[in-house]
Design a protein around this motif. Structure first.
Motif, short mmCIF file in Angstrom:
data_model
loop_
_atom_site.label_atom_id
_atom_site.label_comp_id
_atom_site.label_asym_id
_atom_site.label_seq_id
_atom_site.Cartn_x
_atom_site.Cartn_y
_atom_site.Cartn_z
N SER A 1 0.86 -1.19 0.00
CA SER A 1 0.00 0.00 0.00
C SER A 1 0.89 1.24 0.00
O SER A 1 1.46 1.61 1.03
CB SER A 1 -0.92 0.01 1.22
OG SER A 1 -1.69 1.19 1.25
N ALA A 2 1.00 1.87 -1.17
CA ALA A 2 1.80 3.09 -1.29
C ALA A 2 0.91 4.33 -1.22
O ALA A 2 1.33 5.42 -1.60
CB ALA A 2 2.58 3.09 -2.60
N ASP A 3 -0.30 4.14 -0.73
CA ASP A 3 -1.26 5.25 -0.64
C ASP A 3 -1.24 5.81 0.77
O ASP A 3 -1.92 5.32 1.67
CB ASP A 3 -2.67 4.75 -1.00
CG ASP A 3 -3.69 5.88 -1.07
OD1 ASP A 3 -3.32 7.02 -0.73
OD2 ASP A 3 -4.82 5.62 -1.47
N ALA B 1 3.85 1.52 2.55
CA ALA B 1 5.02 2.23 2.00
C ALA B 1 4.58 3.61 1.57
O ALA B 1 4.21 3.81 0.41
CB ALA B 1 5.63 1.45 0.84
N GLY B 2 4.63 4.55 2.50
CA GLY B 2 4.14 5.90 2.21
C GLY B 2 5.11 6.79 1.47
O GLY B 2 4.71 7.76 0.84
N THR B 3 6.40 6.47 1.51
CA THR B 3 7.41 7.28 0.85
C THR B 3 8.19 6.44 -0.14
O THR B 3 8.09 5.21 -0.17
CB THR B 3 8.39 7.89 1.88
OG1 THR B 3 9.13 6.82 2.50
CG2 THR B 3 7.63 8.66 2.96
N SER B 4 9.00 7.11 -0.95
CA SER B 4 9.81 6.39 -1.93
C SER B 4 10.81 5.47 -1.25
O SER B 4 11.05 4.35 -1.72
CB SER B 4 10.54 7.40 -2.82
OG SER B 4 11.32 6.74 -3.79
N ALA B 5 11.38 5.91 -0.15
CA ALA B 5 12.34 5.07 0.58
C ALA B 5 11.64 3.85 1.17
O ALA B 5 12.18 2.73 1.13
CB ALA B 5 13.01 5.88 1.69
N ASP C 1 -0.54 -0.76 -4.65
CA ASP C 1 -1.71 0.13 -4.70
C ASP C 1 -1.24 1.55 -4.42
O ASP C 1 -0.73 1.84 -3.32
CB ASP C 1 -2.75 -0.31 -3.67
CG ASP C 1 -4.03 0.50 -3.76
OD1 ASP C 1 -4.28 1.07 -4.84
OD2 ASP C 1 -4.76 0.57 -2.75
N THR C 2 -1.37 2.45 -5.39
CA THR C 2 -0.92 3.83 -5.22
C THR C 2 -2.10 4.75 -4.93
O THR C 2 -3.26 4.38 -5.16
CB THR C 2 -0.18 4.32 -6.48
OG1 THR C 2 -1.11 4.39 -7.55
CG2 THR C 2 0.95 3.37 -6.85
#
Length: 428
Positions: free
Chosen positions: A245-247, A271-275, A293-294
């Motif tokens: 979950s990148a959202d 995963a909220g940030t690029s890192a 999922d973005t």
């Protein structure tokens, strides 16, 4: 001598009233803006010495009468009584400017305003005439083409009712041969339209890999990921699946995806940030299928470019799908494709086909941008309402016809002439 005050919304209207009321010999004494309107003080047979004597001002004092004083005289429409003192309103920041020079400057300003207004008026008239001429010419072209080839005109009308844009209708019509039978008015064009739709096979459900769904807000990315994961779990093993979950933008986004993951026994990695995304990708390195999922972003979001650039850093490992809703309007779809195309796109997933009243917009967008459809979704059932586009190309077109039969849109002749005349003219 007659002094009069005029007030209107622009200089052109004011000067017209001056000419109509006082004639070409009228003298402009002052002009200024008051709120959103223009005030002009004009006079005929103007005698400044007489005005100064009436105001009690020494005629030898070279001080200009300001707009307030002139406006008061104009409103009174009579010379005020003589006083022994000079009114305060007479003193202005132009007191040292000779009256003749001030009047000359005012005349120049008025002439410039007249010139600008006249030029703008001419421009507006030319634009109106051009639009009128184009409309009339389009109507003539459309009627002429319809008379010379009524079958082709009917084909274009049918495509227009589906919602196919003029530029795409041109592509479809150019693929057709001679149309000489009534039965060809639908079958042939629909077949040609289906052949124009770009589709691509994806090994997503066969070989797996790392896939990210990107796209505007509300297109159904999370639900689509759930359908992909469920379909894969039925064919393989749920332990082979990982969800990311990148959202970090939408409240409850990770919880929403977790609820789906729990059903199939998969795990969700936030995963909220690029890192954090890079770390999550390292943690799921052993999984056969990784779905990311973005967050949904408007194509006009100022932060979208930076976010896409962050995703683009992982393009060597991640394959990107653009999710587009079949319910969106053509302009919005075009804008989304242009903006999200900043990352290399594997293809497009068309969602919400079952909710669309017309499919011509999404079909036109795919064809115009040569964006291949990979998957289609047409309902809320998981995973049943998830289909490979390569096997549904003709079905996609048939759905467009079903939408037409349900909504039965009507397009008047004027609209057809304005939008589709070039199509008929180029192929009549």
């Amino acid at each position: 001598m007659k002094i009069k005050r005029y007030l209107d919304k622009d200089m052109r209207r004011v000067l017209r009233r001056v000419r109509e009321d006082q004639g070409p010999d009228a003298v402009i004494l002052s002009n200024r803006r008051i709120d959103d309107r223009i005030e002009v003080i004009a006079a005929i047979d103007y005698d400044e010495a007489l005005v100064r004597r009436a105001l009690g001002i020494d005629p030898d004092v070279k001080a200009a009468l300001d707009g307030d004083t002139l406006a008061k005289i104009a409103d009174d429409d009579a010379m005020p009584p003589r006083t022994d003192t000079v009114p305060d309103v007479v003193a202005t920041d132009l007191a040292v400017q000779p009256v003749a020079e001030q009047r000359a400057a005012q005349t120049i300003d008025v002439q410039e305003d007249i010139g600008r207004e006249a030029f703008r008026e001419v421009q507006e008239e030319i634009t109106s005439l051009r639009n009128l001429l184009e409309t009339q010419l389009s109507g003539l072209v459309w009627k002429d083409a319809a008379l010379r080839s009524p079958q082709r005109a009917q084909v274009i009308s049918n495509l227009a009712r589906i919602g196919i844009a003029p530029d795409v209708a041109t592509i479809v019509v150019n693929r057709l041969g001679p149309i000489d039978a009534v039965k060809s008015l639908w079958h042939g064009p629909l077949k040609a339209l289906a052949q124009c739709i770009p589709v691509r096979h994806s090994d997503l459900l066969d070989s797996g890999g790392i896939f990210a769904l990107i796209g505007p807000t509300g297109v159904g990315k999370t639900t689509t990921i759930a359908k992909i994961a469920a379909r894969y779990a039925l064919q393989h093993w749920h332990d082979d699946i990982a969800l990311i979950s990148a959202d970090a933008y939408r409240i409850g986004a990770c919880e929403h995806l977790t609820a789906f993951a729990n059903i199939i026994g998969a795990k969700v990695h936030p995963a909220g940030t690029s890192a954090e995304l890079a770390d999550a990708l390292d943690r799921v390195r052993g999984k056969r299928l990784v779905l990311i999922d973005t967050e949904g972003r408007s194509p006009r979001d100022r932060e979208l470019a930076d976010r896409l650039a962050a995703y683009g850093r992982h393009k060597d490992r991640v394959r990107f799908f653009l999710a587009l809703s079949a319910t969106a309007q053509e302009a919005g779809l075009d804008e989304a494709v242009r903006m999200f195309n900043r990352v290399p796109l594997e293809g497009c997933i068309v969602t919400k086909i079952d909710e669309a009243a017309q499919l011509g917009c999404i079909l036109s967008t795919l064809i115009r941008h040569d964006l291949p459809a990979v998957w289609l979704t047409d309902g809320q059932r998981i995973p049943e309402d998830f289909h490979a586009a390569e096997r549904k190309r003709l079905w996609f077109v048939n759905q467009a016809v079903e939408c037409l039969e349900m909504s039965n849109p009507q397009i008047d002749e004027t609209t057809m002439a304005e939008r589709y005349a070039p199509v008929s003219a180029g192929n009549a």
